[in-house]
Design a protein around this motif. Structure first.
Motif, PDB file in Angstrom:
ATOM      1  N   LEU A  63      -7.997 -10.720   7.976  1.00 52.46           N
ATOM      2  CA  LEU A  63      -8.749 -11.351   6.786  1.00 52.46           C
ATOM      3  C   LEU A  63      -7.638 -11.750   5.644  1.00 52.46           C
ATOM      4  O   LEU A  63      -7.989 -12.808   5.193  1.00 52.46           O
ATOM      5  CB  LEU A  63      -9.386 -10.083   5.976  1.00 52.46           C
ATOM      6  N   ARG A  64      -6.461 -11.233   5.989  1.00 51.14           N
ATOM      7  CA  ARG A  64      -5.347 -11.947   5.210  1.00 51.14           C
ATOM      8  C   ARG A  64      -5.115 -13.428   5.545  1.00 51.14           C
ATOM      9  O   ARG A  64      -5.264 -14.331   4.604  1.00 51.14           O
ATOM     10  CB  ARG A  64      -4.125 -10.894   5.108  1.00 51.14           C
ATOM     11  N   CYS A 121     -17.102 -12.316   5.598  1.00 53.26           N
ATOM     12  CA  CYS A 121     -16.500 -12.660   4.272  1.00 53.26           C
ATOM     13  C   CYS A 121     -17.766 -13.702   3.536  1.00 53.26           C
ATOM     14  O   CYS A 121     -17.663 -13.421   2.325  1.00 53.26           O
ATOM     15  CB  CYS A 121     -15.286 -13.481   4.406  1.00 53.26           C
ATOM     16  N   LEU A 160      -7.233 -15.488   7.040  1.00 57.35           N
ATOM     17  CA  LEU A 160      -8.278 -16.021   6.859  1.00 57.35           C
ATOM     18  C   LEU A 160      -8.362 -16.606   5.526  1.00 57.35           C
ATOM     19  O   LEU A 160      -8.685 -17.728   5.049  1.00 57.35           O
ATOM     20  CB  LEU A 160      -9.539 -15.213   7.125  1.00 57.35           C
ATOM     21  N   VAL A 161      -8.050 -15.707   4.300  1.00 58.62           N
ATOM     22  CA  VAL A 161      -7.962 -15.948   3.048  1.00 58.62           C
ATOM     23  C   VAL A 161      -7.001 -16.751   2.629  1.00 58.62           C
ATOM     24  O   VAL A 161      -7.211 -17.873   1.917  1.00 58.62           O
ATOM     25  CB  VAL A 161      -8.225 -14.800   2.111  1.00 58.62           C
ATOM     26  N   ASN A 194     -15.151 -12.098  11.368  1.00 57.99           N
ATOM     27  CA  ASN A 194     -14.844 -11.809  10.145  1.00 57.99           C
ATOM     28  C   ASN A 194     -14.910 -12.760   9.039  1.00 57.99           C
ATOM     29  O   ASN A 194     -15.444 -12.568   7.813  1.00 57.99           O
ATOM     30  CB  ASN A 194     -13.258 -11.318  10.166  1.00 57.99           C
ATOM     31  N   ALA A 195     -15.028 -13.962   9.504  1.00 57.90           N
ATOM     32  CA  ALA A 195     -15.375 -15.228   8.594  1.00 57.90           C
ATOM     33  C   ALA A 195     -17.054 -14.786   8.107  1.00 57.90           C
ATOM     34  O   ALA A 195     -17.243 -15.147   6.905  1.00 57.90           O
ATOM     35  CB  ALA A 195     -15.280 -16.281   9.169  1.00 57.90           C
ATOM     36  N   GLY A 222     -11.693 -19.379   8.636  1.00 55.44           N
ATOM     37  CA  GLY A 222     -12.124 -18.917  10.074  1.00 55.44           C
ATOM     38  C   GLY A 222     -12.027 -19.674  11.075  1.00 55.44           C
ATOM     39  O   GLY A 222     -11.849 -19.517  12.092  1.00 55.44           O
ATOM     40  N   PRO A 224     -13.903  -5.238  10.359  1.00 56.40           N
ATOM     41  CA  PRO A 224     -12.793  -5.777   9.672  1.00 56.40           C
ATOM     42  C   PRO A 224     -11.633  -5.626  10.354  1.00 56.40           C
ATOM     43  O   PRO A 224     -11.202  -4.775  10.625  1.00 56.40           O
ATOM     44  CB  PRO A 224     -13.088  -5.275   8.222  1.00 56.40           C
ATOM     45  N   SER A 225     -10.739  -6.677  10.099  1.00 57.11           N
ATOM     46  CA  SER A 225      -9.435  -6.782  10.596  1.00 57.11           C
ATOM     47  C   SER A 225      -8.533  -7.136   9.293  1.00 57.11           C
ATOM     48  O   SER A 225      -8.560  -8.278   8.954  1.00 57.11           O
ATOM     49  CB  SER A 225      -9.117  -7.523  11.858  1.00 57.11           C
ATOM     50  N   ALA A 226      -7.704  -6.320   8.909  1.00 55.43           N
ATOM     51  CA  ALA A 226      -7.132  -6.613   7.801  1.00 55.43           C
ATOM     52  C   ALA A 226      -6.075  -7.815   8.031  1.00 55.43           C
ATOM     53  O   ALA A 226      -5.839  -8.694   7.190  1.00 55.43           O
ATOM     54  CB  ALA A 226      -6.055  -5.379   7.342  1.00 55.43           C
ATOM     55  N   LEU A 246     -13.749 -20.008   3.056  1.00 52.71           N
ATOM     56  CA  LEU A 246     -13.807 -19.126   3.988  1.00 52.71           C
ATOM     57  C   LEU A 246     -14.294 -19.545   5.441  1.00 52.71           C
ATOM     58  O   LEU A 246     -13.587 -19.076   6.226  1.00 52.71           O
ATOM     59  CB  LEU A 246     -14.756 -17.852   3.391  1.00 52.71           C
TER      60      LEU A 246
END
Length: 431
Positions: free
Chosen positions: A223-224, A89, A226-227, A85-86, A63, A218-220, A59
């Motif tokens: 986050l996608r 997470c 990043l993961v 966001n990182a 990020g 959170p930004s969808a 994670l």
């Protein structure tokens, strides 16, 4: 770019070398006090601890790549949202892992092979590791974010502080206080907590990139990405522990508990040397991501060749040193005479795998940093899930326990051949 290369890579190599010292220190004190049983127990349970650390690293690295790419494209707002966001997470992952692993660890330990004399010491260690999960996730995850923010020296300083704390607490808890496996685990997590708090403070107080609450919304899409981007470093970090799992099973089958203790020595040896090589590729990642964001193809090629030369130099030296010092390595970890006698050939095989392993991992990091994520995942997960298990299954059928030790260089040789074929095919397509 050359100055940036050394400014990023050298502190990262030093940080990764300190990570290796963490492993040596734990192995030294556990082996000296608890012998083969202690070494084997930690090696059996290690995949559980590795999942925790790999999650934080994946994670945090995901990020950091998004952060560096956004900075290369001169989009500071997006870079700061990636950082926020990182961190979000990392916090959520800490809670999830603590709850999930606490209720599942008894079954996991037995599945990993912790039976008989090995179960009780493995349980003592893993309970502390799980309860202090947040310290490990943050320590692994904040470090790449801090380095991508340009604060490489402070990231290394945090590692040094954690190492010195770990050495002292390992000695205190294991030797004078005689707290055994719980003491060893507690020393590790307290040292990681100190390092994580220091690095997190440095990240929060960064004047050039101040932290704001809006960055944690959170930004969808972020986050996608990043993961998905973090899958590569997650797999890279976890792959060694997946191999530990398969190797432990084969060692138990072909050599029993003594073979597991021998493999524990190899795990400590490789675990202390491989991070030094991994550090080269990891710290090239922000520079490669920056060059990709800036459209600098020539800079990317220079970074890759510079990294390859450095990997080859260090891996060759480490390989030669391991072979020359192989008779002195088992006593360092308190191994019994029988285990030490059986470790000679195993250490040679492990050492010969280092240069090949270093090349494969460098290209995996390069592919990941330049957003060739599928290509990176092919090598990262292809090793522990396909190539190495296949070698570990087939070679012992012909060579017994020797086949278990030969599996590591054989698997890396196959991966290098696949990598060479992939690069050759790409070169032909671009001509």
């Amino acid at each position: 770019m050359q100055n940036k290369f050394w400014r990023y890579v050298l502190p990262s190599m030093a940080s990764q070398m300190l990570t290796g010292f963490f492993i040596i220190v734990d192995g030294f004190f556990i082996g000296q006090r608890m012998g083969d049983v202690g070494l084997a127990a930690v090696n059996i349970l290690w995949p559980i601890a590795a999942v925790i650390q790999a999650t934080g690293l994946g994670l945090g690295s995901g990020g950091s790549v998004l952060l560096a790419s956004a900075l290369g494209a001169q989009d500071e707002a997006k870079a700061m949202r990636a950082r926020g966001n990182a961190l979000l997470c990392l916090g959520l992952a800490s809670v999830f892992l603590t709850v999930t692993l606490w209720f599942s660890y008894p079954a996991l330990l037995r599945w990993l092979g912790a039976e008989g004399d090995l179960y009780a010491p493995a349980e003592e260690y893993v309970q502390v590791i799980i309860l202090c999960c947040a310290a490990q996730v943050l320590n692994s995850g904040v470090n790449p974010l801090l380095r991508s923010a340009g604060r490489t020296f402070l990231a290394m300083t945090g590692m040094v502080m954690g190492l010195l704390c770990n050495i002292f607490l390992d000695w205190l808890f294991i030797m004078p206080l005689n707290w055994g496996m719980r003491g060893a685990a507690l020393a590790t997590v307290l040292a990681q907590l100190l390092s994580a708090l220091f690095q997190l403070t440095c990240l929060v107080l960064h004047k050039q990139h101040p932290m704001r609450i809006v960055q944690f919304i959170p930004s969808a899409s972020l986050l996608r990405r990043l993961v998905f981007t973090g899958l590569s470093p997650f797999g890279l970090s976890l792959s060694a522990s997946i191999l530990i799992l398969f190797n432990n099973w084969q060692c138990l089958r072909w050599g029993g508990q003594s073979a597991v203790a021998t493999y524990a020595i190899l795990s400590y040896l490789l675990g202390s040397l491989q991070p030094l090589l991994t550090g080269i590729g990891e710290r090239m990642q922000p520079l490669c991501s920056y060059c990709r964001g800036a459209g600098d193809a020539a800079g990317l090629r220079r970074l890759l060749w510079r990294g390859l030369r450095l990997v080859f130099l260090f891996s060759t030296v480490l390989c030669a040193a391991s072979i020359l010092l192989r008779r002195w390595i088992p006593p360092l970890f308190g191994a019994s005479d029988a285990t030490a006698a059986g470790a000679d050939f195993a250490i040679i095989c492990a050492a010969l795998s280092l240069p090949l392993w270093g090349v494969v991992r460098l290209f995996s990091s390069y592919f990941y940093a330049t957003h060739q994520t599928k290509r990176s995942l092919l090598f990262i997960f292809g090793d522990p899930l396909v190539i190495s298990p296949l070698c570990l299954y087939l070679l012992p059928l012909f060579a017994g326990l020797y086949g278990v030790w030969l599996a590591a260089p054989a698997a890396q040789l196959i991966l290098v051949a696949v990598l060479a074929g992939s690069l050759w095919s790409e070169r032909r397509l671009t001509i």
